[in-house]
Design an enzyme around this catalytic site. Structure first.
Site, PDB file in Angstrom:
ATOM      1  N   ASP A 101       3.002   7.748   2.230  1.00 16.13           N
ATOM      2  CA  ASP A 101       2.030   7.031   3.321  1.00 16.13           C
ATOM      3  C   ASP A 101       0.725   7.918   3.561  1.00 16.13           C
ATOM      4  OD1 ASP A 101       1.081   5.752   5.390  1.00 16.13           O
ATOM      5  OD2 ASP A 101       2.608   5.848   6.715  1.00 16.13           O
ATOM      6  N   ASP A 277      -7.143   1.820   1.392  1.00 17.37           N
ATOM      7  CA  ASP A 277      -5.838   1.870   1.913  1.00 17.37           C
ATOM      8  C   ASP A 277      -4.653   1.270   1.083  1.00 17.37           C
ATOM      9  OD1 ASP A 277      -3.693   1.411   4.012  1.00 17.37           O
ATOM     10  OD2 ASP A 277      -4.011  -0.643   3.951  1.00 17.37           O
TER      11      ASP A 277
END
Length: 405
Positions: A101, A277
């Site tokens: 992440d 992202d």
């Protein structure tokens, strides 16, 4: 599709653009491989486009207000593909499957595999809590040895040990490799929590606080790589071109950059701020730009998938979609603009249809977060997230112009 998992995203500051990278492979760099995994369609009530759009709006909301415990809530993983690394904790180490992440910074375990303290485990006595929108975890903070690879062993790393979780299926937790500021307020003692990248740098294991990420297309059936301390030049086919992080809010709260987008010879989005992202599946652009793209391609909206669909004849006429970032063009070929046809059924679509991976972010340009370059962009370009010099960089790879969809 498991979209009950969630995440945060990343940083700000501005420098002038740099085109040649000083980062090179050397003794102070090391690589962690991770595997791509398809999410099962456990709940088809939300389309892939709707899930990405909900994530984008959560980012806008979180980035527009001051940070506090649990205030940032965005989707943990993209809607179809998870990236999972095997990480050891303790001594002897127990292996945990953690979501990679780049958009959050707390590393935590215990969602599936139980944490068993060893001789290297220290209970700080503090509690830890992070909300990721529709998912969250809470538990205790420990300091322990974290082994990413034989070259990446961190002693005294803060980890959360989950006592309660929601929204996480078939994983043990998260390897948080975002910026330190995102940890603010997550631990009861207050303050910031050094991330794994922080500690690798402060302990001299890596020479610069930068992270290179290689995301091969899921259809390529190849492992991804995180390179701590720089980037892996064996994965690139061009120099890494860097741009400063944007100063425009709310994109400046994440890995935000400024770019424009053209379809063929026509600009559909003038230079504006948005973000890069890894947790977003598609490429999202402002509504006014999306309407121009839809009209130019002749696409129609498919209500089942929430994606634009085109005919074979229209596909044959697709023009490049060009992202101009810091004066450098990054072209998505026609093949790169479509969803992998072998995975059509994974998004609830028809195996014979052609779906586009560009969708509507849900607001007109001028919002301060007018695009998201998600996985569909990053699988075609190598990316470098450089905390030391406050910048992000891109390079071409062998997949940039590949015909695989």
């Amino acid at each position: 599709m498991s979209h009950l998992k969630s995440l945060l995203s990343i940083l700000l500051i501005s420098l002038s653009a740099v085109n040649a990278s000083p980062l090179r492979r050397d003794a102070s760099m090391a690589t962690l491989r991770f595997a791509a995994r398809l999410n099962a369609r456990e709940d088809a009530t939300l389309s892939i486009a709707d899930a990405d759009r909900a994530r984008a709006q959560a980012m806008v909301h979180a980035g527009s207000k001051s940070k506090r415990a649990g205030s940032s809530s965005v989707s943990i993983t993209n809607g179809v593909v998870d990236y999972v690394a095997q990480v050891g904790v303790g001594s002897p180490a127990t292996q945990y499957s953690l979501l990679v992440d780049t958009g959050s910074s707390n590393t935590w375990i215990g969602a599936a595999t139980q944490y068993n303290p060893t001789s290297t485990s220290v209970d700080t006595g503090d509690t830890v809590y992070v909300s990721y929108g529709s998912g969250e975890f809470s538990g205790e903070e420990y300091l322990d040895t974290v082994t990413l690879s034989s070259d990446l062993v961190i002693t005294g790393q803060s980890i959360g040990v989950a006592q309660s979780t929601s929204g996480f299926n078939n994983v043990d937790g998260i390897l948080g490799i975002g910026p330190t500021d995102l940890t603010q307020g997550s631990v009861s003692s207050g303050g910031l929590v050094p991330t794994v990248t922080d500690n690798l740098f402060s302990k001299g294991i890596i020479g610069t606080e930068a992270l290179g990420i290689f995301f091969p297309p899921i259809s390529a059936n190849s492992a991804g790589e995180l390179t701590f301390g720089g980037y892996d030049s064996s994965k690139t086919t061009s120099p890494v071109n860097y741009v400063p992080l944007t100063t425009t809010s709310p994109a400046s709260s994440y890995w935000g950059i400024d770019q424009s987008i053209a379809y063929g010879s026509s600009t559909i989005l003038s230079e504006t701020a948005g973000i890069v992202d890894t947790g977003t599946t598609l490429i999202l652009i402002a509504t006014d730009a999306f309407d121009q793209y839809k009209s130019a391609t002749g696409a129609t909206m498919d209500q089942t998938t929430g994606l634009l669909t085109i005919t074979s004849d229209q596909y044959a006429k697709l023009q490049p979609l060009t992202f101009n970032i810091g004066g450098s063009p990054y072209d998505l070929t026609p093949d790169a603009q479509i969803w992998p046809r072998s995975l059509n059924t994974e998004i609830g679509g028809s195996s014979s249809s052609i779906y586009l991976i560009v969708t509507d972010i849900g607001s007109d340009s001028g919002s301060g977060l007018d695009f998201i370059n998600g996985y569909s962009f990053l699988q075609r370009f190598y990316s470098v997230f450089d905390t030391t010099d406050h910048r992000v960089g891109f390079a071409t790879t062998s997949y940039t112009d590949a015909v695989i969809n």
